[in-house]
Each structure stands twice: as C-alpha cells, then as structure tokens.
Scaffold this motif. Structure first.
Motif, PDB file in Angstrom:
ATOM      1  N   LYS A  70     -17.785  34.035 -11.524  1.00 43.03           N
ATOM      2  CA  LYS A  70     -18.804  34.795 -12.175  1.00 43.03           C
ATOM      3  C   LYS A  70     -19.500  34.826 -10.303  1.00 43.03           C
ATOM      4  O   LYS A  70     -19.023  34.428  -9.866  1.00 43.03           O
ATOM      5  CB  LYS A  70     -19.643  33.331 -12.242  1.00 43.03           C
ATOM      6  CG  LYS A  70     -19.343  32.523 -14.289  1.00 43.03           C
ATOM      7  CD  LYS A  70     -20.717  31.707 -14.323  1.00 43.03           C
ATOM      8  CE  LYS A  70     -20.273  31.318 -16.345  1.00 43.03           C
ATOM      9  NZ  LYS A  70     -21.072  30.056 -16.265  1.00 43.03           N
ATOM     10  N   LYS A  71     -20.193  36.512 -11.053  1.00 43.55           N
ATOM     11  CA  LYS A  71     -20.745  36.622  -9.493  1.00 43.55           C
ATOM     12  C   LYS A  71     -22.292  36.174  -9.157  1.00 43.55           C
ATOM     13  O   LYS A  71     -22.404  35.353 -10.666  1.00 43.55           O
ATOM     14  CB  LYS A  71     -20.840  38.339  -9.333  1.00 43.55           C
ATOM     15  CG  LYS A  71     -19.215  38.667 -10.282  1.00 43.55           C
ATOM     16  CD  LYS A  71     -19.678  40.556 -10.039  1.00 43.55           C
ATOM     17  CE  LYS A  71     -18.823  42.110 -10.722  1.00 43.55           C
ATOM     18  NZ  LYS A  71     -17.523  41.423  -9.117  1.00 43.55           N
ATOM     19  N   HIS A  72     -22.217  36.065  -7.826  1.00 46.51           N
ATOM     20  CA  HIS A  72     -23.908  35.007  -7.534  1.00 46.51           C
ATOM     21  C   HIS A  72     -24.215  36.396  -6.511  1.00 46.51           C
ATOM     22  O   HIS A  72     -23.887  37.208  -6.502  1.00 46.51           O
ATOM     23  CB  HIS A  72     -23.213  34.222  -6.874  1.00 46.51           C
ATOM     24  CG  HIS A  72     -22.935  34.475  -5.592  1.00 46.51           C
ATOM     25  ND1 HIS A  72     -20.884  34.783  -5.500  1.00 46.51           N
ATOM     26  CD2 HIS A  72     -22.580  34.603  -4.319  1.00 46.51           C
ATOM     27  CE1 HIS A  72     -20.213  34.772  -4.561  1.00 46.51           C
ATOM     28  NE2 HIS A  72     -22.034  35.072  -3.339  1.00 46.51           N
ATOM     29  N   ALA A  98     -14.770  41.564  -5.189  1.00 45.24           N
ATOM     30  CA  ALA A  98     -13.421  41.550  -5.855  1.00 45.24           C
ATOM     31  C   ALA A  98     -13.217  42.806  -6.527  1.00 45.24           C
ATOM     32  O   ALA A  98     -11.699  42.988  -7.167  1.00 45.24           O
ATOM     33  CB  ALA A  98     -13.084  40.564  -6.793  1.00 45.24           C
ATOM     34  N   HIS A  99     -13.985  42.982  -7.232  1.00 44.55           N
ATOM     35  CA  HIS A  99     -14.247  44.198  -8.335  1.00 44.55           C
ATOM     36  C   HIS A  99     -14.340  45.752  -7.230  1.00 44.55           C
ATOM     37  O   HIS A  99     -13.712  46.929  -8.229  1.00 44.55           O
ATOM     38  CB  HIS A  99     -14.702  44.586  -9.523  1.00 44.55           C
ATOM     39  CG  HIS A  99     -14.364  43.054 -10.103  1.00 44.55           C
ATOM     40  ND1 HIS A  99     -14.853  41.793  -9.860  1.00 44.55           N
ATOM     41  CD2 HIS A  99     -13.292  42.995 -10.695  1.00 44.55           C
ATOM     42  CE1 HIS A  99     -14.590  41.251 -10.834  1.00 44.55           C
ATOM     43  NE2 HIS A  99     -13.890  41.083 -11.868  1.00 44.55           N
ATOM     44  N   GLY A 100     -14.356  45.691  -6.672  1.00 40.66           N
ATOM     45  CA  GLY A 100     -14.415  47.162  -5.661  1.00 40.66           C
ATOM     46  C   GLY A 100     -12.878  47.977  -5.540  1.00 40.66           C
ATOM     47  O   GLY A 100     -11.934  46.805  -5.676  1.00 40.66           O
ATOM     48  N   GLN A 145     -13.354  36.423  -6.196  1.00 42.12           N
ATOM     49  CA  GLN A 145     -12.070  36.759  -6.448  1.00 42.12           C
ATOM     50  C   GLN A 145     -12.198  37.371  -7.544  1.00 42.12           C
ATOM     51  O   GLN A 145     -13.710  36.828  -8.714  1.00 42.12           O
ATOM     52  CB  GLN A 145     -11.416  35.399  -6.374  1.00 42.12           C
ATOM     53  CG  GLN A 145     -10.963  35.317  -5.147  1.00 42.12           C
ATOM     54  CD  GLN A 145     -10.147  33.776  -5.428  1.00 42.12           C
ATOM     55  OE1 GLN A 145      -9.583  33.240  -5.937  1.00 42.12           O
ATOM     56  NE2 GLN A 145     -10.599  32.772  -3.885  1.00 42.12           N
ATOM     57  N   LYS A 146     -11.457  37.940  -8.489  1.00 41.21           N
ATOM     58  CA  LYS A 146     -11.265  37.833  -9.594  1.00 41.21           C
ATOM     59  C   LYS A 146     -11.623  36.932 -10.741  1.00 41.21           C
ATOM     60  O   LYS A 146     -10.732  35.803 -10.670  1.00 41.21           O
ATOM     61  CB  LYS A 146     -10.898  39.368 -10.005  1.00 41.21           C
ATOM     62  CG  LYS A 146     -10.928  40.610  -9.430  1.00 41.21           C
ATOM     63  CD  LYS A 146      -9.813  41.964  -9.613  1.00 41.21           C
ATOM     64  CE  LYS A 146     -10.139  43.182  -9.096  1.00 41.21           C
ATOM     65  NZ  LYS A 146      -8.718  44.255  -9.824  1.00 41.21           N
TER      66      LYS A 146
END
Length: 155
Positions: A18-20, A37-39, A14-15
């Motif tokens: 934090k990314k993992h 989520a940012h694609g 989700q936007k």
C-alpha cells in the motif's frame, strides 16, 4: 474549466504494498513521483483516483484509506475516470497526460476479496509526466485540454 483538489500524495517504497501519504512530492518528467516504486520510463508514471471512488467502496462495506488502491494522487472535486486518454492536466506545478483508464486487477487483491469488487480496474487513471514540478495536499488539479483518445485501454 474542470478542476479538482489533491487530498493525498502517496508513494510506496516497493511494488505490491500500500502507498502512504507524504503530503508533498516532486513529480519528475518522464518518471513519476520521486521515491515511488512505480516510477519509471513507462506510460503509468502517476496514478490518480477520485474521492467518489473511495466513497463507493466504503458504501459497499470496504474499510479503505487514501493510498490503499496504490494511487499516487487522491483527488476531490472531479471524477478522473471520465477523462479520455490524451487529456492534459496541471497537477500542482507538474503537467500530466492521461495514458490509461483502468487496469487489470492483480491476483489476491485484498479489497476485492473483502467486498467482492474493486473500483481501481475501472476508475483509476494513469498518466505520464510531461513537465516536472512539486505537488502537495491542497493543490489544484486542472484539466487544461481534454483528450480525444479512447476512454479505456486497460493492460
């Protein structure tokens, strides 16, 4: 030839979170990292940040880890923020084109609140995907052609 190495391949479901690190991903032409989520169909399909930017923030007292800046690819061996817009990169099997350097920091940035500054607005870069392919930790990121565009078009 300018070349770096992928230290981390990061996504978020989700936007705003934090990314993992997922170690390996498929980068889809015209979209970005699969399951991120940012694609989507826009100019910021893949984000990159250099290890040197992390080190700078750590020297300022921030406790930051790969993915904390919402970058898709954490890169060692080159300062990605010096690459002009239009630069073409081979990232693993995929081909990317730099579209933006830096971005406006969102409200409530925890890192900025922690140390008073954040590198992502100046040193994170964004790219669109020209050719699909897999990417994994340890893969090379190679500059194929330097762009001639502006150094920064933050939005």
């Amino acid at each position: 030839m300018l070349e770096g190495k992928v230290l981390s391949v990061n996504i978020s479901e989700q936007k705003g979170e934090k990314k993992h690190n997922i170690d390996e991903a498929y980068i889809k032409e015209g979209y970005g990292l699969e399951n991120d989520a940012h694609g989507g169909d826009w100019h910021r399909q893949v984000s990159l940040l250099s290890l040197s930017s992390f080190e700078k923030m750590r020297n300022w007292g921030a406790e930051v880890y790969y993915g904390d800046f919402a970058e898709n690819l954490t890169v060692d061996g080159m300062d990605v923020y010096v690459l002009p817009v239009g630069t073409r990169l081979k990232a693993g099997e995929a081909m990317l084109e730099v579209t933006q350097i830096g971005k406006e920091c969102h409200q409530g940035c925890a890192i900025r609140e922690q140390v008073g500054d954040c590198v992502m607005p100046r040193e994170g870069i964004f790219a669109r995907v020209l050719e699909s392919g897999r990417i994994k930790v340890g893969d090379a990121i190679v500059v194929l052609e330097l762009g001639s565009g502006a150094r920064s078009i933050p939005e």
